[in-house]
Design a protein around this motif. Structure first.
Motif, PDB file in Angstrom:
ATOM      1  N   HIS A  68      16.231  30.089  40.599  1.00 55.14           N
ATOM      2  CA  HIS A  68      17.480  29.638  39.987  1.00 55.14           C
ATOM      3  C   HIS A  68      17.667  28.134  40.180  1.00 55.14           C
ATOM      4  CE1 HIS A  68      19.075  33.770  39.536  1.00 55.14           C
ATOM      5  NE2 HIS A  68      18.547  33.998  40.731  1.00 55.14           N
ATOM      6  N   PRO A  69      18.342  27.468  39.246  1.00 50.91           N
ATOM      7  CA  PRO A  69      18.765  26.086  39.494  1.00 50.91           C
ATOM      8  C   PRO A  69      19.709  26.035  40.693  1.00 50.91           C
ATOM      9  CG  PRO A  69      19.024  26.675  37.173  1.00 50.91           C
ATOM     10  CD  PRO A  69      18.747  27.950  37.904  1.00 50.91           C
ATOM     11  N   ALA A  70      19.777  24.876  41.348  1.00 47.52           N
ATOM     12  CA  ALA A  70      20.681  24.691  42.492  1.00 47.52           C
ATOM     13  C   ALA A  70      21.191  23.257  42.488  1.00 47.52           C
ATOM     14  CB  ALA A  70      19.961  25.000  43.799  1.00 47.52           C
ATOM     15  N   GLU A  71      22.307  23.054  43.161  1.00 44.16           N
ATOM     16  CA  GLU A  71      22.941  21.746  43.177  1.00 44.16           C
ATOM     17  C   GLU A  71      22.182  20.766  44.073  1.00 44.16           C
ATOM     18  OE1 GLU A  71      24.747  24.161  46.513  1.00 44.16           O
ATOM     19  OE2 GLU A  71      24.163  24.521  44.418  1.00 44.16           O
ATOM     20  N   ALA A  72      22.520  19.497  43.941  1.00 42.82           N
ATOM     21  CA  ALA A  72      21.896  18.447  44.750  1.00 42.82           C
ATOM     22  C   ALA A  72      22.138  18.719  46.236  1.00 42.82           C
ATOM     23  CB  ALA A  72      22.449  17.083  44.362  1.00 42.82           C
ATOM     24  N   GLY A  73      21.125  18.468  47.056  1.00 42.27           N
ATOM     25  CA  GLY A  73      21.243  18.664  48.492  1.00 42.27           C
ATOM     26  C   GLY A  73      21.022  20.089  48.952  1.00 42.27           C
ATOM     27  N   HIS A  74      20.798  21.007  48.011  1.00 43.08           N
ATOM     28  CA  HIS A  74      20.610  22.420  48.348  1.00 43.08           C
ATOM     29  C   HIS A  74      19.259  22.676  48.985  1.00 43.08           C
ATOM     30  CE1 HIS A  74      19.593  26.671  47.404  1.00 43.08           C
ATOM     31  NE2 HIS A  74      20.886  26.902  47.517  1.00 43.08           N
ATOM     32  N   GLY A  75      18.225  21.978  48.504  1.00 44.66           N
ATOM     33  CA  GLY A  75      16.870  22.201  48.988  1.00 44.66           C
ATOM     34  C   GLY A  75      16.262  23.459  48.389  1.00 44.66           C
ATOM     35  N   ILE A  76      15.100  23.829  48.895  1.00 40.63           N
ATOM     36  CA  ILE A  76      14.426  25.058  48.473  1.00 40.63           C
ATOM     37  C   ILE A  76      14.822  26.164  49.442  1.00 40.63           C
ATOM     38  CG2 ILE A  76      12.240  26.161  47.930  1.00 40.63           C
ATOM     39  CD1 ILE A  76      12.901  23.696  46.185  1.00 40.63           C
ATOM     40  N   VAL A  77      15.478  27.191  48.932  1.00 42.16           N
ATOM     41  CA  VAL A  77      16.061  28.231  49.784  1.00 42.16           C
ATOM     42  C   VAL A  77      15.723  29.604  49.202  1.00 42.16           C
ATOM     43  CG1 VAL A  77      18.199  29.185  50.727  1.00 42.16           C
ATOM     44  CG2 VAL A  77      17.940  26.706  50.491  1.00 42.16           C
ATOM     45  N   PHE A  78      15.318  30.534  50.075  1.00 41.50           N
ATOM     46  CA  PHE A  78      15.002  31.905  49.661  1.00 41.50           C
ATOM     47  C   PHE A  78      16.145  32.848  50.027  1.00 41.50           C
ATOM     48  CE2 PHE A  78      10.927  29.875  49.756  1.00 41.50           C
ATOM     49  CZ  PHE A  78      10.134  30.553  48.838  1.00 41.50           C
ATOM     50  N   ARG A  79      16.310  33.897  49.199  1.00 36.46           N
ATOM     51  CA  ARG A  79      17.320  34.924  49.469  1.00 36.46           C
ATOM     52  C   ARG A  79      16.684  36.291  49.225  1.00 36.46           C
ATOM     53  NH1 ARG A  79      22.843  34.312  46.329  1.00 36.46           N
ATOM     54  NH2 ARG A  79      21.464  34.545  44.500  1.00 36.46           N
ATOM     55  N   ARG A  80      16.646  37.138  50.266  1.00 41.48           N
ATOM     56  CA  ARG A  80      16.122  38.496  50.133  1.00 41.48           C
ATOM     57  C   ARG A  80      17.203  39.390  49.535  1.00 41.48           C
ATOM     58  NH1 ARG A  80      11.999  40.448  53.547  1.00 41.48           N
ATOM     59  NH2 ARG A  80      12.610  42.475  52.689  1.00 41.48           N
ATOM     60  N   THR A  81      17.054  39.744  48.279  1.00 36.19           N
ATOM     61  CA  THR A  81      18.085  40.529  47.582  1.00 36.19           C
ATOM     62  C   THR A  81      18.008  42.009  47.915  1.00 36.19           C
ATOM     63  OG1 THR A  81      16.635  40.775  45.648  1.00 36.19           O
ATOM     64  CG2 THR A  81      18.144  38.892  45.668  1.00 36.19           C
ATOM     65  N   CYS A  83      17.882  43.218  51.017  1.00 38.42           N
ATOM     66  CA  CYS A  83      18.270  43.418  52.424  1.00 38.42           C
ATOM     67  C   CYS A  83      19.761  43.276  52.660  1.00 38.42           C
ATOM     68  CB  CYS A  83      17.509  42.443  53.309  1.00 38.42           C
ATOM     69  SG  CYS A  83      15.733  42.721  53.337  1.00 38.42           S
ATOM     70  N   GLY A  84      20.563  43.433  51.625  1.00 36.39           N
ATOM     71  CA  GLY A  84      22.010  43.345  51.803  1.00 36.39           C
ATOM     72  C   GLY A  84      22.465  41.935  52.086  1.00 36.39           C
ATOM     73  N   ASP A  85      23.520  41.828  52.876  1.00 34.30           N
ATOM     74  CA  ASP A  85      24.147  40.528  53.153  1.00 34.30           C
ATOM     75  C   ASP A  85      23.441  39.855  54.330  1.00 34.30           C
ATOM     76  OD1 ASP A  85      25.816  38.386  53.091  1.00 34.30           O
ATOM     77  OD2 ASP A  85      27.471  39.374  54.135  1.00 34.30           O
ATOM     78  N   THR A  86      22.310  39.227  54.045  1.00 30.50           N
ATOM     79  CA  THR A  86      21.536  38.555  55.085  1.00 30.50           C
ATOM     80  C   THR A  86      21.578  37.044  54.864  1.00 30.50           C
ATOM     81  OG1 THR A  86      19.516  38.772  53.770  1.00 30.50           O
ATOM     82  CG2 THR A  86      19.976  40.500  55.379  1.00 30.50           C
ATOM     83  N   PRO A  87      21.319  36.267  55.909  1.00 29.23           N
ATOM     84  CA  PRO A  87      21.381  34.810  55.754  1.00 29.23           C
ATOM     85  C   PRO A  87      20.329  34.299  54.764  1.00 29.23           C
ATOM     86  CG  PRO A  87      21.311  35.440  58.084  1.00 29.23           C
ATOM     87  CD  PRO A  87      21.010  36.662  57.288  1.00 29.23           C
ATOM     88  N   LEU A  88      20.671  33.206  54.099  1.00 34.39           N
ATOM     89  CA  LEU A  88      19.700  32.511  53.271  1.00 34.39           C
ATOM     90  C   LEU A  88      18.621  31.910  54.179  1.00 34.39           C
ATOM     91  CD1 LEU A  88      22.086  30.598  50.826  1.00 34.39           C
ATOM     92  CD2 LEU A  88      20.993  32.813  50.489  1.00 34.39           C
ATOM     93  N   HIS A 107      15.015  33.397  58.883  1.00 40.58           N
ATOM     94  CA  HIS A 107      16.168  32.704  59.456  1.00 40.58           C
ATOM     95  C   HIS A 107      16.278  33.065  60.936  1.00 40.58           C
ATOM     96  CE1 HIS A 107      20.257  31.325  60.194  1.00 40.58           C
ATOM     97  NE2 HIS A 107      20.152  30.634  59.059  1.00 40.58           N
ATOM     98  N   PRO A 108      16.576  32.083  61.807  1.00 39.46           N
ATOM     99  CA  PRO A 108      16.676  32.384  63.251  1.00 39.46           C
ATOM    100  C   PRO A 108      17.676  33.484  63.585  1.00 39.46           C
ATOM    101  CG  PRO A 108      16.656  30.011  62.875  1.00 39.46           C
ATOM    102  CD  PRO A 108      16.769  30.645  61.528  1.00 39.46           C
ATOM    103  N   ASP A 109      18.738  33.639  62.770  1.00 43.48           N
ATOM    104  CA  ASP A 109      19.743  34.669  63.041  1.00 43.48           C
ATOM    105  C   ASP A 109      19.321  36.049  62.557  1.00 43.48           C
ATOM    106  OD1 ASP A 109      21.311  32.693  64.126  1.00 43.48           O
ATOM    107  OD2 ASP A 109      22.480  32.371  62.298  1.00 43.48           O
ATOM    108  N   ALA A 110      18.261  36.124  61.766  1.00 45.46           N
ATOM    109  CA  ALA A 110      17.768  37.410  61.267  1.00 45.46           C
ATOM    110  C   ALA A 110      16.246  37.365  61.206  1.00 45.46           C
ATOM    111  CB  ALA A 110      18.367  37.717  59.894  1.00 45.46           C
ATOM    112  N   PRO A 111      15.575  37.299  62.364  1.00 43.22           N
ATOM    113  CA  PRO A 111      14.123  37.071  62.396  1.00 43.22           C
ATOM    114  C   PRO A 111      13.299  38.161  61.736  1.00 43.22           C
ATOM    115  CG  PRO A 111      14.966  37.636  64.577  1.00 43.22           C
ATOM    116  CD  PRO A 111      16.153  37.404  63.708  1.00 43.22           C
ATOM    117  N   SER A 112      13.852  39.352  61.564  1.00 39.54           N
ATOM    118  CA  SER A 112      13.089  40.430  60.934  1.00 39.54           C
ATOM    119  C   SER A 112      13.108  40.350  59.411  1.00 39.54           C
ATOM    120  CB  SER A 112      13.631  41.792  61.384  1.00 39.54           C
ATOM    121  OG  SER A 112      14.969  41.965  60.946  1.00 39.54           O
ATOM    122  N   ILE A 113      14.024  39.543  58.858  1.00 38.18           N
ATOM    123  CA  ILE A 113      14.106  39.378  57.404  1.00 38.18           C
ATOM    124  C   ILE A 113      13.256  38.178  57.032  1.00 38.18           C
ATOM    125  CG2 ILE A 113      15.614  39.171  55.413  1.00 38.18           C
ATOM    126  CD1 ILE A 113      16.039  41.704  57.087  1.00 38.18           C
TER     127      ILE A 113
END
Length: 340
Positions: A68-81, A83-88, A107-113
């Motif tokens: 998806h497009p993203a705004e300036a400063g967002h960087g390259i970010v993954f989202r596991r769709t 796995c429910g509400d998990t951190p980016l 993500h350090p807060d969800a190392p298994s994802i």
């Protein structure tokens, strides 16, 4: 609008022109156009979302991935769709949790994802100068497609790029930084006057590989013409061992070169006599983009893989004396320094 590419197109096409606000101007002979200069100095994102579907090289699972497009400063970010509400999961060097045969982030807060085997996609994003994107993925690994970065490169060209109203930052390497292993393998970054240039050498026992070298500056054209199409490879004798530890379950002759002594098992053979070293260089292009920005530096690797590439970035960011952020404001530079 979303473009969907279920079966990636295999014919090379010219890179799309970044979309810019309309403005009439006449470029002087010998000078870059305003559009080219703005595209080089400003952040970009995708012009439209684009989707691909494929199999994970190591997991063997079918995955659907949308960029998806993203705004300036967002960087390259993954989202596991899936796995429910998990951190980016930002694609950053300090989020790398595994480098066995691929680069894996969590993500350090969800190392298994986790999201695995991101290096080919990251290489295509890096070479196409895409600064910002949100990547939705419904499985633990990016699709391998044909085992190279060429089809990711094609997807990005299909989506097109859009220039954002924000300056692009570059990480300038200020001091020579090197990491080494006992077997003679090393990876290093050196200061450079401009751009990112890469050199890679390899030395394998398999006679079909042997010793190979390749070097190039990172530009979209050189990436596309020299390394994007080069596939991942594995020795036939290693396949069973990999599968016993849960890797290479999705590998086949359609998405990997299988080496057997003095030959390869793929019916169509190699795409280039130096496909092996060129693939390793392509991997480095992807791994180095986990710095968060492109580098102004010279990179050299010998027998370097994902582990050494990641150790190199960690060594760079271990000291503020090794690097500085160029092309953005002081506050952003301080934020990166704190995160490093």
């Amino acid at each position: 609008m979303q473009i969907t590419a279920e079966i990636p197109y295999r014919t090379p096409i010219a890179p799309s022109t970044p979309s810019l606000p309309a403005r009439s101007s006449t470029a002087l002979p010998g000078r870059a156009s305003r559009a080219t200069r703005v595209a080089a100095s400003h952040q970009t994102t995708l012009n439209e979302a684009i989707t691909c579907v494929g199999t994970g090289l190591h997991s063997g699972a079918q995955v659907r991935m949308t960029l998806h497009p993203a705004e300036a400063g967002h960087g390259i970010v993954f989202r596991r769709t899936d796995c429910g509400d998990t951190p980016l999961i930002p694609a950053l060097y300090d989020h790398v949790v595994d480098t066995r045969l691929s680069t894996v982030i969590a993500h350090p807060d969800a190392p298994s994802i986790r999201v695995a085997t991101i290096e080919h996609l990251m290489a295509a994003l890096h070479a196409n100068r895409v600064d910002n994107a949100l990547i939705d993925i419904d499985g633990p690994e990016t699709p391998v497609l044909d085992g190279s970065a060429a089809e990711f490169d094609f997807l990005l060209q299909c989506a097109g790029s859009r220039v954002l109203d924000a300056p692009r930052a570059v990480i300038e390497i200020l001091r020579h930084v090197v990491v080494e292993e006992a077997n003679g393998a090393f990876a290093e970054l050196r200061p450079a006057r401009s751009g990112l240039a890469l050199a890679m050498s390899i030395d394998f026992d398999a006679s079909v590989i042997g010793q190979q070298r390749h070097a190039m500056p990172l530009t979209p054209e050189r990436f596309r013409q020299e390394v994007s199409f080069c596939r991942t490879f594995v020795d036939r004798q290693e396949i069973e061992a990999l599968r016993k530890i849960g890797l290479a379950r999705g590998g086949s002759l359609d998405n990997a070169i299988v080496v057997d002594g003095d030959g390869v098992l793929n019916p169509c053979g190699l795409r280039h006599p130096k496909e092996f070293v060129r693939h390793k260089l392509m991997d480095a292009v992807g791994d180095l983009y986990l710095a968060g920005h492109t580098l102004q530096a010279g990179f050299m690797g010998h027998k370097s893989g994902h582990g050494l590439n990641n150790r190199l970035l960690r060594a760079v960011f271990a000291s503020q004396e090794n690097w500085r952020l160029v092309g953005t404001d002081r506050a952003a530079a301080q934020t990166l320094a704190v995160s490093a």
